[in-house]
Design an enzyme around this catalytic site. Structure first.
Site, PDB file in Angstrom:
ATOM      1  N   ARG A 176      24.666  12.586  30.793  1.00 30.12           N
ATOM      2  CA  ARG A 176      24.850  13.912  30.200  1.00 30.12           C
ATOM      3  C   ARG A 176      26.130  14.551  30.727  1.00 30.12           C
ATOM      4  O   ARG A 176      26.851  15.217  29.976  1.00 30.12           O
ATOM      5  CB  ARG A 176      23.643  14.807  30.497  1.00 30.12           C
ATOM      6  CG  ARG A 176      22.374  14.379  29.777  1.00 30.12           C
ATOM      7  CD  ARG A 176      21.235  15.358  30.014  1.00 30.12           C
ATOM      8  NE  ARG A 176      21.474  16.643  29.379  1.00 30.12           N
ATOM      9  CZ  ARG A 176      20.755  17.735  29.613  1.00 30.12           C
ATOM     10  NH1 ARG A 176      19.756  17.694  30.481  1.00 30.12           N
ATOM     11  NH2 ARG A 176      21.022  18.864  28.986  1.00 30.12           N
TER      12      ARG A 176
ATOM     13  N   CYS B 115      22.869  22.809  36.302  1.00 32.90           N
ATOM     14  CA  CYS B 115      22.164  21.690  35.669  1.00 32.90           C
ATOM     15  C   CYS B 115      22.095  21.983  34.182  1.00 32.90           C
ATOM     16  O   CYS B 115      23.057  22.482  33.603  1.00 32.90           O
ATOM     17  CB  CYS B 115      20.783  21.515  36.293  1.00 32.90           C
ATOM     18  SG  CYS B 115      19.728  22.980  36.159  1.00 32.90           S
TER      19      CYS B 115
END
Length: 275
Positions: free
Chosen positions: A172, A230
């Protein structure tokens, strides 16, 4: 005080003269609600706390899990029996993300004595209970600001002037895949530091020395400040907790990638390198 506690240590303290308030924060990203699992069996005395409804505000421009209103959060904690001078222990199903979110919120709002059960419920080898306790109302009052917090502008600046860690999975970060948010990639200047590398296979944190060595390799030595983000401020709290275990203070960008990437005017970097 260490920010984590072993199941053995918790069992000893819970039988002592000053037992901690125990919170069960079982939660899975995109998974089933944690309440049925709690009702099927939890550590005796634990009070269930709903991450989506009670440890986050409504999703929106601030991301998928923006911070809750501090007063509303404190009311939830008081109903769970949390008082200013009573220790608190938090656990989840074992991944540690949800427990770390509760730990961070309590510490950020000024509670001085909060620890995460290392390894979560899986580390507990005692009996389980199906009884839902009704604790006496606590007296906890929030004083936000006890831990450092970043907004989007602060995160961007820290990526240039200090060390900003991206706690998501490496794919990601690189932008290879993005299963949730508008676009893949990372904040320019951020360093990939997947949360999964802070724990062993059983979900327990690596020893403090091993964590310190890991973060040193990522650049904490010499960095004037360290920050973490995050996807939505949940696993990032787990990385802040891991840094705390290693003795390294760090700020959390709570809006994280879900807030950053929602604004098309913000820059996005892709690939394995920070820039």
């Amino acid at each position: 005080m260490k920010p984590i506690i072993s199941a053995f240590e918790y069992a000893s303290e819970s039988a002592g003269p000053r037992p901690p308030v125990l919170l069960d924060v079982r939660w899975q990203l995109g998974g089933p609600h944690g309440r049925p699992d709690y009702e099927a069996g939890h550590i005796p005395g634990a009070v269930f706390v709903d991450l989506d409804a009670e440890l986050a505000g409504p999703p929106g421009s601030g991301g998928r899990h923006p911070l809750p209103d501090p007063e509303e959060f404190a009311a939830v904690m008081r109903r769970a029996g949390v008082s200013r001078h009573t220790p608190v222990v938090v656990y989840d199903g074992g991944q540690g993300w949800a427990a770390a979110r509760a730990w961070w919120l309590l510490r950020w709002t000024g509670h001085p004595d909060v620890r995460v059960l290392d390894g979560g419920l899986a580390a507990w080898d005692g009996e389980l209970s199906t009884e839902s306790p009704t604790p006496a109302e606590g007296d906890f009052r929030p004083e936000p600001g006890a831990l450092p917090l970043l907004d989007a502008e602060g995160a961007a600046a820290l990526a240039r002037s200090g060390l900003l860690l991206d706690a998501r999975a490496a794919e990601r970060y690189r932008g290879d895949v993005e299963p949730i948010d508008r676009v893949g990639g990372h904040i320019p200047g951020a360093v990939s530091a997947p949360t999964s590398e802070n724990t062993s296979g059983d979900g327990r944190f690596l020893p403090a020395e091993a964590l310190a060595a890991r973060f040193k390799e990522l650049g904490t030595d010499g960095a004037p400040e360290v920050g973490v983000y995050c996807g939505s401020g949940v696993s990032g709290a787990h990385e802040v907790l891991a840094l705390a275990v290693a003795g390294i203070p760090a700020a959390l960008y709570a809006g994280s990638w879900s807030e950053w990437s929602a604004d098309e005017s913000r820059p996005v970097a892709t690939g394995p390198d920070p820039q």
